[in-house]
Write a protein that holds these residues in place. Structure first.
Motif, mmCIF file in Angstrom:
data_model
loop_
_atom_site.group_PDB
_atom_site.id
_atom_site.type_symbol
_atom_site.label_atom_id
_atom_site.label_comp_id
_atom_site.label_asym_id
_atom_site.label_seq_id
_atom_site.Cartn_x
_atom_site.Cartn_y
_atom_site.Cartn_z
ATOM 1 N N ASP A 488 0.861 -1.182 0.000
ATOM 2 C CA ASP A 488 0.000 0.000 0.000
ATOM 3 C C ASP A 488 0.900 1.236 0.000
ATOM 4 N N GLU A 490 0.507 4.407 -0.758
ATOM 5 C CA GLU A 490 0.082 5.699 -0.230
ATOM 6 C C GLU A 490 0.264 5.777 1.280
ATOM 7 N N VAL A 491 -0.162 4.762 2.009
ATOM 8 C CA VAL A 491 0.008 4.780 3.461
ATOM 9 C C VAL A 491 1.493 4.792 3.817
ATOM 10 N N THR A 494 2.921 8.286 3.336
ATOM 11 C CA THR A 494 2.556 9.203 4.419
ATOM 12 C C THR A 494 3.403 8.969 5.656
ATOM 13 N N ARG A 534 -8.463 9.276 7.676
ATOM 14 C CA ARG A 534 -8.177 9.073 6.259
ATOM 15 C C ARG A 534 -7.955 7.607 5.915
ATOM 16 N N TYR A 535 -7.332 6.859 6.815
ATOM 17 C CA TYR A 535 -6.896 5.518 6.443
ATOM 18 C C TYR A 535 -7.500 4.373 7.261
ATOM 19 N N TYR A 541 -5.236 -0.132 8.537
ATOM 20 C CA TYR A 541 -4.990 1.079 7.756
ATOM 21 C C TYR A 541 -4.896 0.703 6.284
ATOM 22 N N ARG A 542 -5.594 1.507 5.447
ATOM 23 C CA ARG A 542 -5.659 1.208 4.013
ATOM 24 C C ARG A 542 -6.007 2.493 3.272
ATOM 25 N N SER A 543 -5.304 2.758 2.166
ATOM 26 C CA SER A 543 -5.669 3.903 1.335
ATOM 27 C C SER A 543 -6.841 3.525 0.442
ATOM 28 N N ARG A 544 -7.600 4.521 0.029
ATOM 29 C CA ARG A 544 -8.821 4.256 -0.738
ATOM 30 C C ARG A 544 -8.530 3.617 -2.098
ATOM 31 N N TYR A 546 -6.080 1.577 -2.829
ATOM 32 C CA TYR A 546 -5.378 0.294 -2.726
ATOM 33 C C TYR A 546 -6.384 -0.851 -2.695
ATOM 34 N N SER A 554 2.445 -1.398 6.043
ATOM 35 C CA SER A 554 1.781 -0.125 6.329
ATOM 36 C C SER A 554 1.325 -0.041 7.775
#
Length: 733
Positions: A488, A490-491, A494, A534-535, A541-544, A546, A554
């Motif tokens: 993932d 994006e996470v 960040t 957000r996640y 935790y997960r980006s939208r 992904y 992550s």
């Protein structure tokens, strides 16, 4: 109070002025070479100079620069075995060594001889100047020696190229063939009756093509001298002799044989195709009679293989181990042999991946990849004496000296044939586990003023943030987060960006840049305030964007960055018990996260399950992936830097030894033994060794701590009570 070692002060001073043009070279000194070969790859040059001394000086420092390596003899005695560093402290620049000649000099005539190896090609850790040459300058009271046209120089024709296969494109080194029929016997000895050709003057110090001269910032190599192999075995057909080495090490092979002329002896290690690529090897062409030879290009492995024709009589085989001049002084032992051995193999993996620079692997690439280096530099503080810490500082200067005009940083450097930005590795390098760990754990912040503006430019001009203050993921040249599946990005982006800001804030405070620190602090607060919303999905935790399986990496980075609140730990533990996607590179952060969460039992359980297959192999080092070759990642080397994460975790988290002030001046001991009943660790510091022994019996934990002079310790007892200890030896409670 224990004094800081002189070598540490000297190296810090050398590094602090790295890009100032060196004035150690006398104005009359010139770069010299041979008119017969200036740019041919794999060129070997012999240089010789006779000087007369009215008396022996107490000290005579020779400044020596080459492209690429050299061996130095004075009056027939070997003084330097493989001097010089791979080229590229900055674009166009060259390193030089400082060697005290005085112990080898005598009154009257003295013979200085150097063998120079010019790589003549770029690699993943070397930038070719395009010219084979030597620069030499020395002075003492009333005496000066400079390289000029009055030296003798010849191309050593016995050194040649082999036929294919050749080393892969990542390596600047070539295979070495030595044809003893063309040997220039005794050329480096005072008794030599022949004469080399005349040297030609090529250039001036601090001018192109060699550029600015930068003093060597790390020690000269450790040299074992020639040693007997622990075990020597012939194969069934008798043409190959396998010589067992004590462990995976960097070696040069030696042979003593009797043979007719013109026969070829091959020399290579069992790592010759390590990482699924051809690496370096050597050949020796015999002359008539009894002869001996050492091939000077280092290679590594667990075994040295000599392929010897039947007509050759072997009189002796030996090896020389060389390597980075630091000792493995740290230790870890416990009542479970698996973890004790895992720490030991991690330390051996760390050491085998150190030389001119931190390397991902010592066979396929020898390249300064910063994802590997971040893990390596953290391990060095728990394994090596302080000399070992300087290699990372060298790497930090190189990384930032090679920063592109647009602010992008990339690796591996120095390199001219492959250098790309991997955004997450670059964030890791400038961040909490990279630059900040190096400064805080060593207590040496001298590099910070030199890299701060470049770091700031990368984080705030190259990177952009969205309306919520989150970093906008960038593809870079290769948007790589880890080997393996289900990443993932994006996470991870960040979390790595947040940790980079955390490091930047500390450096800003150190440099009294309060406005910078305040600005970065506000950026961090915005990310922290919105991270969960957000996640967080309710379970992980997960980006939208992904779509893969839940990424264990992550979750770990959310924990170690401090972005995951304690209330999420219970759910995250379920994720770590189910998801196993990380490579050994990112597994280090998962193990750390589990200790941060107060889960030492599962941390050890997962560590064992992840490394059991690797540990079943009869090797002394750890792998690039969880298996070898196709079962690994990226080629599957058996000696890969990033796999040594357990070393840091077992010393730092299980034994609980962490600095609270720079350089371990004030440190914490907060053990988490988990399922273990006993564990001990030694951590080298500038003040002396920290020693911790923990024993657990019938729910009673005893901690023996030795606090070095000049330091204080905070020991966290099982009930959570803290005890502050001055220097001394203590048994608690």
């Amino acid at each position: 109070m224990k004094k800081i070692p002189l070598f540490f002060i000297v190296l810090v001073c050398m590094l602090a002025g790295q890009l100032k043009a060196a004035d150690d070279f006398l104005p009359r000194s010139r770069w010299i070479g041979s008119e017969h070969s200036q740019s041919t790859p794999n060129t070997w040059l012999c240089f010789r100079k006779t000087i007369e001394l009215p008396s022996v000086p107490g000290e005579m420092i020779a400044n020596i620069a080459v492209d690429s390596k050299y061996w130095l003899w004075i009056n027939g005695e070997l003084v330097v075995f493989e001097g010089g560093l791979k080229r590229g402290p900055a674009p166009g620049a060259t390193y030089y060594d400082r060697v005290d000649m005085a112990p080898y000099l005598k009154k009257g005539n003295n013979v200085i001889a150097l063998l120079v190896w010019h790589f003549g090609k770029n690699g993943f850790s070397h930038v070719n100047s395009g010219t084979a040459a030597l620069l030499f300058s020395a002075r003492a009271s009333g005496v000066t020696i400079v390289s000029d046209k009055n030296w003798q120089c010849s191309v050593y024709q016995a050194y040649q190229n082999t036929e294919a296969p050749f080393p892969n494109y990542r390596l600047s080194e070539s295979n070495i063939r030595f044809d003893a029929r063309k040997e220039l016997a005794g050329w480096n000895q005072p008794s030599f009756g022949g004469k080399l050709g005349p040297a030609i003057e090529i250039g001036f110090p601090n001018e192109m093509p060699f550029g600015k001269l930068v003093p060597r910032p790390i020690p000269m190599w450790k040299d074992s001298g020639l040693r007997e192999y622990p075990e020597v075995v012939k194969n069934e057909t008798g043409d190959t002799i396998r010589c067992r080495l004590p462990y995976n090490c960097q070696i040069t092979p030696y042979l003593h044989v009797k043979a007719p002329a013109g026969l070829k002896i091959g020399m290579l290690t069992d790592n010759y195709t390590g990482g699924s690529a051809n690496n370096v090897r050597a050949e020796y062409i015999t002359r008539e009679g009894e002869q001996n030879y050492e091939s000077f290009g280092w290679m590594n492995g667990h075994e040295m293989l000599y392929v010897i024709p039947a007509e050759v009589e072997v009189l002796g085989l030996k090896y020389r181990e060389t390597g980075y001049n630091a000792d493995i002084k740290g230790t870890f032992t416990c009542d479970d042999a698996f973890f004790t051995e895992l720490w030991k193999r991690s330390a051996r993996t760390l050491y085998i991946t150190m030389r001119d620079n931190y390397m991902d692997c010592p066979d396929r690439e020898r390249a300064q990849w910063w994802g590997d280096e971040v893990n390596e530099l953290g391990e060095a503080f728990y394994a090596l004496d302080p000399r070992g810490w300087q290699l990372a500082v060298k790497g930090i200067y190189e990384l930032m000296n090679w920063q592109r005009p647009d602010g992008i940083i990339a690796s591996p450097v120095p390199s001219a044939n492959w250098c790309k930005e991997l955004p997450l590795q670059m964030l890791a390098s400038v961040g909490w586990y990279g630059f900040y760990t190096q400064a805080f754990y060593s207590g040496d912040y001298s590099f910070v003023p030199h890299i701060y503006e470049g770091m700031k430019k990368y984080l705030h001009e190259v990177w952009e943030v969205d309306a919520q203050g989150f970093p906008i993921p960038r593809p870079g040249d290769w948007n790589w987060g880890d080997w393996g599946t289900d990443v993932d990005l994006e996470v991870l982006t960040t979390c790595w960006y947040y940790l980079a800001l955390k490091a930047e804030k500390e450096f800003a405070l150190y440099l009294y840049k309060q406005n910078d620190a305040n600005r970065v602090d506000e950026m961090m607060k915005r990310i922290a305030a919105a991270f969960d919303n957000r996640y967080w999905t309710g379970t992980a935790y997960r980006s939208r964007s992904y779509k893969g399986e839940t990424d264990d990496r992550s979750q770990a980075m959310a924990v170690v960055s401090g972005l995951a609140p304690v209330g999420r730990y219970k759910a995250l533990l379920k994720v770590f018990k189910k998801e196993y996607h990380a490579s050994p590179y990112m597994e280090k952060y998962i193990m750390e996260a589990l200790f941060v969460m107060g889960e030492p039992n599962f941390a050890l359980e997962r560590m064992r399950s992840r490394y059991t297959k690797m540990m079943a192999y009869p090797y002394t080092t750890l792998f690039e992936g969880w298996g070898i070759g196709a079962e690994g990642f990226g080629g599957g080397t058996i000696n890969h830097a990033w796999s040594g994460g357990p070393l840091t975790i077992l010393s730092q988290k299980l034994c609980g030894i962490e600095p609270l002030k720079p350089g371990f001046k004030h440190f914490r001991v907060a053990p988490q033994l988990g399922m273990l009943n006993e564990a001990s660790a030694v951590v080298p510091t500038l003040y002396g060794d920290i020693r911790v022994d923990i024993k657990k019996q019938d729910r009673i934990v005893n901690i023996h701590v030795i606090v070095p002079p000049g330091t204080t310790a905070v020991v966290v007892l099982p009930a959570g009570k803290e005890k502050v200890l001055p220097p001394g030896s203590y048994i608690l409670p």
